[in-house]
Every structure is written in C-alpha cells, then in structure tokens.
Design an enzyme around this catalytic site. Structure first.
Site, PDB file in Angstrom:
ATOM      1  N   ASN A  90       6.408   8.773 -22.061  1.00 36.01           N
ATOM      2  CA  ASN A  90       7.138   9.550 -23.058  1.00 36.01           C
ATOM      3  C   ASN A  90       8.368   8.829 -23.608  1.00 36.01           C
ATOM      4  O   ASN A  90       8.758   9.074 -24.752  1.00 36.01           O
ATOM      5  CB  ASN A  90       7.565  10.890 -22.442  1.00 36.01           C
ATOM      6  CG  ASN A  90       8.556  11.621 -23.301  1.00 36.01           C
ATOM      7  OD1 ASN A  90       8.228  12.167 -24.353  1.00 36.01           O
ATOM      8  ND2 ASN A  90       9.824  11.618 -22.886  1.00 36.01           N
TER       9      ASN A  90
ATOM     10  N   ALA B  90       5.212   0.902 -36.162  1.00 34.90           N
ATOM     11  CA  ALA B  90       4.367  -0.149 -35.599  1.00 34.90           C
ATOM     12  C   ALA B  90       4.204   0.035 -34.091  1.00 34.90           C
ATOM     13  O   ALA B  90       3.106  -0.124 -33.544  1.00 34.90           O
ATOM     14  CB  ALA B  90       4.952  -1.517 -35.903  1.00 34.90           C
ATOM     15  N   SER B  91       5.308   0.379 -33.414  1.00 36.74           N
ATOM     16  CA  SER B  91       5.233   0.552 -31.958  1.00 36.74           C
ATOM     17  C   SER B  91       4.343   1.726 -31.583  1.00 36.74           C
ATOM     18  O   SER B  91       3.565   1.659 -30.621  1.00 36.74           O
ATOM     19  CB  SER B  91       6.639   0.735 -31.373  1.00 36.74           C
ATOM     20  OG  SER B  91       7.207   1.983 -31.764  1.00 36.74           O
TER      21      SER B  91
ATOM     22  N   TYR C  40       9.447   1.382 -35.623  1.00 29.64           N
ATOM     23  CA  TYR C  40       9.029   2.545 -34.837  1.00 29.64           C
ATOM     24  C   TYR C  40       7.562   2.890 -35.103  1.00 29.64           C
ATOM     25  O   TYR C  40       6.790   3.109 -34.168  1.00 29.64           O
ATOM     26  CB  TYR C  40       9.926   3.733 -35.191  1.00 29.64           C
ATOM     27  CG  TYR C  40       9.656   4.975 -34.385  1.00 29.64           C
ATOM     28  CD1 TYR C  40      10.052   5.067 -33.054  1.00 29.64           C
ATOM     29  CD2 TYR C  40       9.031   6.086 -34.961  1.00 29.64           C
ATOM     30  CE1 TYR C  40       9.815   6.214 -32.310  1.00 29.64           C
ATOM     31  CE2 TYR C  40       8.793   7.236 -34.231  1.00 29.64           C
ATOM     32  CZ  TYR C  40       9.189   7.296 -32.904  1.00 29.64           C
ATOM     33  OH  TYR C  40       8.951   8.436 -32.170  1.00 29.64           O
TER      34      TYR C  40
END
Length: 255
Positions: A98, A165-166, A163
């Site tokens: 998470n 892409a991650s 963000y």
C-alpha cells in the site's frame, strides 16, 4: 463502530501491510483487525504513534499485531527483518503493498531524482517484498498479494508522469507475479482507487470537491472503508479463483 463484511478464513492469517500509519493503509489495517487477522506493519519512524495504532487494532479484534522497523528505501534491512520474523515467529501469508508517494510536477520541470524516488517506493519496493515473501508463500495455505495501484496508472494524469508510470508498472508486476506463481496456488491482484476521501481530499475547497464530484458518475468520493473491503475480499478465499486482475474502485470515473 462500522459493520464490516466477514471473511472467516482471514482469522489469524498473517498479513504484512506497508504504509498502514494513515489514510487508506490505516483503514485496511482496521478492517483486517475486525477479521481477527494477525497484522504485521512496517514503520520507518514515530514508534509511539505505531504503538498507539497497535493498541487500536488489538481493541478492534486483531489476533496479534507486530511492528517491524524498516524503511522501504533500505531493502537489504527490509529483507533481514522480514526473514527474521518469518523464521522465528510465523511465515507471512498475505501482503498488501500500500505504501506510496507522489510529487506532482510538470514534465518540463521533472528531475531525475524525483523519478527515482517515486519509482523506488512505488514500484521497486513492492517488487522486492513480493520476491522476499515468495519463498514463504510456497509453504503456506492460500497466500495472496494485493498491490495498491491507482486509477492514474490506467488513464494517466497531467503533472503525474512519475506517479502514473510507477502505478502502471505495479499493474504489470502484478500480472507477471500472478502468472509465475499461480501453479503454486499463490494469487496476486491489483486495485486502482480513484478519488477516495482522505485528509488530502478534505483539504480541497468546496468548489474543487464539487468539480471532482461532477466528473464521477456516482457523484461522490469513495471511502477508505470501501477500499478496505475490496482488499479483504482479495486476501480471502472468497476470491480464490481470481488472480492477475486489476480492479478499479473509482465510482465509474474511468469507464
């Protein structure tokens, strides 16, 4: 106290949750505590706050709560701490990746270190934890991984190239891990929350909230408890024939 769905097989199941100190991660931990799960939470700092959370989770019904001190940037230490726990206490049976960070920026102002920092926490660390725990998953019953991606991992968003892409990468990692370990009965799924009511959305102006609500077919932000219910379902045997899937929980934002 909110009434949650019950997944009886989650009782005493040992589940590691990253980023459980606040927001969605905290609600996931609380939901699993009501299922009487054995929760394992990592933390980097503020041990007093984590001890308070531990007490809260025990009061909610958690069969046990362990706090592991490691930073997701220091994966060598993370590996040592997790291995020590699994070998000397109990093997971990479930994982909720998470923890995540974001730093919005126009692409023309992007810095390489920003890309690296976001990828390190949002993608490299979850893959590393899946790798570390995979050997223990082979020895337990009904192991399951839930990776918390994001709706922007599917649709992209201005000023969130790193963000997005991650989170897109985490979806790809989910599918590959699921395919590789399905023959060993290890499951792995991803969830993609949209706008969820948290401290961040609470800080928005009423005008901004109304504008966002108008873009969501259900006309509201989701709640952390709704996300937590989905996570618990995917960790439980109620979802035993589901793996490699990506679940949007966005009120219809991205249909």
């Amino acid at each position: 106290m909110k009434t949650y769905s019950t997944f009886s097989d989650l009782e005493n199941k040992v589940i590691l949750i990253t980023g459980a100190s606040r927001g969605i991660g905290r609600e996931i931990a609380k939901h699993l505590a009501t299922q009487k799960s054995h929760l394992v939470l990592n933390y980097r700092s503020n041990p007093k706050s984590m001890e308070n959370l531990k007490k809260e989770l025990i009061d909610l019904g958690a069969s046990d709560v362990d706090l592991l001190n490691f930073d997701l940037i220091d994966l060598d230490k993370a590996k040592d701490v997790i291995n020590d726990f699994c070998k000397n206490k109990k093997p971990i049976e479930g994982l909720v990746n998470n923890a995540g960070i974001s730093k919005d920026s126009l692409i023309l102002r992007n810095k390489v270190e920003d890309t690296k920092n976001i990828l390190d926490i949002n993608l490299t660390a979850p893959i590393a934890l899946m790798s570390i725990l995979s050997r223990y998953f082979l020895k337990v019953e009904a192991p399951s991984v839930v990776n918390v991606s994001s709706i922007v991992g599917l649709m992209g968003n201005p000023s969130q190239t790193n963000y997005s892409a991650s989170k897109a990468g985490l979806i790809g990692a989910t599918k590959s891990f699921a395919k590789e370990l399905a023959p060993k009965n290890v499951r792995c799924n991803a969830i993609c929350p949209g706008f969820i009511a948290t401290e961040m959305t609470d800080a928005l102006s009423d005008e901004a909230k109304q504008r966002y609500h108008q873009s969501i077919p259900l006309g509201r932000f989701g709640s952390s408890s709704e996300v937590a219910e989905l996570v618990s379902f995917l960790l439980s045997r109620s979802s035993s024939y589901i793996t490699g899937e990506t679940f949007k929980i966005d009120g219809g934002l991205y249909i």
